[in-house]
Design a protein around this motif. Structure first.
Motif, PDB file in Angstrom:
ATOM      1  N   PHE A   1       3.429  11.440 -10.994  1.00 12.89           N
ATOM      2  CA  PHE A   1       2.673  12.665 -11.246  1.00 12.89           C
ATOM      3  C   PHE A   1       3.429  13.919 -10.829  1.00 12.89           C
ATOM      4  O   PHE A   1       3.335  14.955 -11.491  1.00 12.89           O
ATOM      5  N   LEU A   2       4.181  13.836  -9.742  1.00 12.77           N
ATOM      6  CA  LEU A   2       4.861  15.039  -9.262  1.00 12.77           C
ATOM      7  C   LEU A   2       5.983  15.462 -10.205  1.00 12.77           C
ATOM      8  O   LEU A   2       6.225  16.658 -10.382  1.00 12.77           O
ATOM      9  N   THR A   3       6.664  14.499 -10.822  1.00 12.46           N
ATOM     10  CA  THR A   3       7.707  14.869 -11.790  1.00 12.46           C
ATOM     11  C   THR A   3       7.094  15.597 -12.984  1.00 12.46           C
ATOM     12  O   THR A   3       7.701  16.523 -13.538  1.00 12.46           O
ATOM     13  N   GLN A   4       5.902  15.186 -13.384  1.00  9.80           N
ATOM     14  CA  GLN A   4       5.236  15.869 -14.497  1.00  9.80           C
ATOM     15  C   GLN A   4       4.700  17.236 -14.065  1.00  9.80           C
ATOM     16  O   GLN A   4       4.711  18.197 -14.846  1.00  9.80           O
TER      17      GLN A   4
ATOM     18  N   LEU B   1       0.822  -1.216   0.000  1.00 15.97           N
ATOM     19  CA  LEU B   1       0.000   0.000   0.000  1.00 15.97           C
ATOM     20  C   LEU B   1       0.854   1.262   0.000  1.00 15.97           C
ATOM     21  O   LEU B   1       0.560   2.237  -0.723  1.00 15.97           O
ATOM     22  N   ILE B   2       1.919   1.272   0.806  1.00 10.72           N
ATOM     23  CA  ILE B   2       2.773   2.460   0.870  1.00 10.72           C
ATOM     24  C   ILE B   2       3.425   2.728  -0.479  1.00 10.72           C
ATOM     25  O   ILE B   2       3.431   3.860  -0.982  1.00 10.72           O
ATOM     26  N   VAL B   3       3.997   1.682  -1.073  1.00  9.79           N
ATOM     27  CA  VAL B   3       4.698   1.862  -2.349  1.00  9.79           C
ATOM     28  C   VAL B   3       3.720   2.202  -3.465  1.00  9.79           C
ATOM     29  O   VAL B   3       4.059   2.950  -4.387  1.00  9.79           O
ATOM     30  N   ALA B   4       2.489   1.682  -3.397  1.00  8.24           N
ATOM     31  CA  ALA B   4       1.468   2.022  -4.389  1.00  8.24           C
ATOM     32  C   ALA B   4       1.246   3.533  -4.439  1.00  8.24           C
ATOM     33  O   ALA B   4       1.133   4.122  -5.521  1.00  8.24           O
ATOM     34  N   GLY B   5       1.201   4.159  -3.278  1.00  5.31           N
ATOM     35  CA  GLY B   5       1.049   5.615  -3.249  1.00  5.31           C
ATOM     36  C   GLY B   5       2.319   6.349  -3.613  1.00  5.31           C
ATOM     37  O   GLY B   5       2.297   7.357  -4.321  1.00  5.31           O
ATOM     38  N   MET B   6       3.466   5.828  -3.176  1.00  6.11           N
ATOM     39  CA  MET B   6       4.736   6.540  -3.350  1.00  6.11           C
ATOM     40  C   MET B   6       5.158   6.633  -4.806  1.00  6.11           C
ATOM     41  O   MET B   6       5.519   7.713  -5.297  1.00  6.11           O
ATOM     42  N   PHE B   7       5.102   5.516  -5.543  1.00 13.13           N
ATOM     43  CA  PHE B   7       5.559   5.549  -6.927  1.00 13.13           C
ATOM     44  C   PHE B   7       4.572   6.267  -7.840  1.00 13.13           C
ATOM     45  O   PHE B   7       4.966   6.865  -8.842  1.00 13.13           O
ATOM     46  N   GLY B   8       3.294   6.233  -7.496  1.00 18.26           N
ATOM     47  CA  GLY B   8       2.341   7.073  -8.209  1.00 18.26           C
ATOM     48  C   GLY B   8       2.624   8.542  -7.974  1.00 18.26           C
ATOM     49  O   GLY B   8       2.523   9.374  -8.879  1.00 18.26           O
ATOM     50  N   MET B   9       3.018   8.872  -6.745  1.00 19.15           N
ATOM     51  CA  MET B   9       3.385  10.247  -6.416  1.00 19.15           C
ATOM     52  C   MET B   9       4.579  10.710  -7.247  1.00 19.15           C
ATOM     53  O   MET B   9       4.596  11.810  -7.797  1.00 19.15           O
ATOM     54  N   PHE B  10       5.602   9.856  -7.374  1.00 17.65           N
ATOM     55  CA  PHE B  10       6.750  10.190  -8.214  1.00 17.65           C
ATOM     56  C   PHE B  10       6.311  10.478  -9.647  1.00 17.65           C
ATOM     57  O   PHE B  10       6.742  11.448 -10.268  1.00 17.65           O
TER      58      PHE B  10
END
Length: 484
Positions: free
Chosen positions: A300-303, A289-298
């Motif tokens: 979208f935030l880079t874009q 669950l943590i990584v599911a949110g974290m890598f999605g954050m990477f």
């Protein structure tokens, strides 16, 4: 025995201990260097995604496959990679995986089409899946339970989690100064050095009798690919699309077949008894669950920082340095904290800033600036992750049978890769649905806000798992704490 003889024998013993520590330290440096390279490739291409999309003509929906082609083959074959290392020898399989990973990186850097790049990324994932399980297994075997292993796992956590955010920085530097192709070419000299040094400094493990659970590996990998493809397809064509429904149905059948196979196989790649301990099972679910949110954050935030704030690739990469610094710094302190506090307490404490940071990001808007709306959440998330992952990893590995150590170590990485792939697919689908047909900045940011909101929900669910499934009574020691 004379005094001089006693002193000479003492010096010899101290010399042997020092040599052993030095050799273990060098071996740790080699395997963690390889692990860092493998982890970097999960995020180093994030900053380069706009350049890759333009150069190889990816659509917005298909662009996420540049990440998923890697993470799915990596996560899907990790358990088979760990089992292969047990049977053929971990060093041998580690070197073979690094060689394949290096060759695939070279091929990816030379890609002339979208299909070529995706095939190379998938091959990278296969190489990483066979190289990576040896890392945690060697750490577990080389460092005794307690503070020594906690210190080694602290370095491992800094590499694994800090490497993800470090990849964004490195990707920005390379993309700005050279080309997106060099985010893949950079692996070649590193991989060659590791492949040469490993046979010299890494000990080979004894081979264990057994056979390969190819059916388990194929059903799990095919099932995850079908599931992620179905979710991403739904973002473009809707949940009622026949291809979407077919992919999701295939995923359900394949994953059910995987569980059935593992429950009956003599030597499964995933011993289901690993999930019998509720705290270990909870640690796997929490990581997913943590990584599911974290890598999605990477993703979208880079874009956001490039397309909305107008940062160059270099500036975008540097903008993630505070998160990297917070995660690395706190991870180095985590072993000391584990020796003083209950691991469960640390996990709860670490999750609170992660939830707060992701909730803060969910309020992102077209007018949000870096200092006001991005920097603070990144520092909170980085610091929280640094606290959570050392005790979480220890909970995943504590009390595991010797014959299951390879599978348990691989499962830690599997949850990370599967969490990243599933999370990215779900968040891309949510963002696309919220964005609608409009392509304005306001619509794009609205979609990102929806994705961050869902990522925050993942983190809240992870916190609930820690609070309920992984909780121990105050007078009952955690297995991990008891080994300190």
């Amino acid at each position: 025995m004379s005094t001089s003889s006693i002193m000479q024998e003492t010096r010899q013993r101290l010399g042997r201990r020092t040599a052993l520590r030095d050799r273990r330290g060098l071996a740790l440096a080699i395997v963690l260097g390889a692990q860092l390279m493998i982890i970097l490739d999960m995020t180093v291409v994030n900053i380069a995604l706009p350049g890759i999309a333009h150069g190889l003509h990816f659509s917005a929906a298909s662009l996420s496959w540049v990440l998923n082609a890697y993470t799915l083959t990596f996560g899907g074959l990790l358990l088979l990679g760990g089992r292969t290392g047990d049977i053929l020898g971990r060093r041998r399989v580690f070197v073979a995986g690094i060689v394949l990973f290096t060759a695939a990186s070279l091929a990816g850097g030379l890609a002339q089409s979208a299909g070529w790049l995706l095939a190379a990324r998938a091959a990278q994932g296969v190489g990483g899946a066979f190289a990576s399980p040896a890392v945690l297994a060697m750490i577990t075997a080389s460092f005794a339970d307690g503070r020594e292993r906690a210190r080694a796992l602290g370095i491992y956590t800094a590499v694994v989690m800090g490497g993800g955010s470090l990849g964004l920085v490195l990707g920005g530097v390379i993309t700005e100064w050279v080309s997106w192709r060099w985010v893949l070419f950079i692996n070649v000299p590193i991989g060659v050095l590791v492949a040469i040094a490993a046979p010299v400094f890494l000990p080979e493990t004894a081979r264990q009798p057994g056979h390969f659970d190819a059916a388990g590996a194929l059903t799990s990998t095919a099932g995850m690919v079908s599931l992620v493809y179905g979710i991403i397809r739904a973002a473009a064509d809707g949940w009622g699309n026949p291809v979407t429904l077919a992919a999701l149905t295939a995923a359900a059948v394949l994953l059910a077949g995987f569980v059935w196979r593992e429950s009956r196989a003599q030597q499964p790649i995933t011993p289901l008894r690993l999930f019998a301990d509720r705290r270990r099972a909870g640690s796997y679910l929490t990581r997913l669950l943590i990584v599911a949110g974290m890598f999605g954050m990477f993703f979208f935030l880079t874009q956001f920082v490039q397309e909305i704030l107008g940062f160059s690739p270099l500036r975008a990469g540097i903008s993630f340095l505070p998160m990297t610094a917070a995660l690395f710094g706190v991870s180095r302190l985590a072993p000391r904290l584990v020796s003083r506090f209950r691991p469960w307490t640390l996990m709860v404490t670490g999750m609170l800033p992660v939830v707060a940071g992701m909730t803060w990001l969910s309020r992102i808007a077209p007018g949000t600036g870096y200092l006001a709306g991005v920097l603070g959440p990144m520092v909170l998330i980085g610091a929280g992750m640094g606290v959570v992952f050392v005790p979480l990893t220890m909970a995943s590995l504590s009390g595991v049978r010797l014959e299951d150590s390879g599978a348990a170590s691989s499962m830690v990485n599997v949850m990370q890769q599967v969490g990243g792939s599933l999370g990215l697919a779900v968040l891309v689908t949510a963002a696309s649905g919220a964005m609608g047909p409009a392509a304005s900045h306001a619509a794009v940011v609205h979609g990102m806000s929806r994705a961050f909101t869902l990522a925050a929900v993942f983190d809240v669910l992870a916190l609930l798992v820690v609070l309920t499934v992984m909780r121990t009574a105050p007078n009952q020691k955690d297995d991990t704490a008891a080994n300190q």
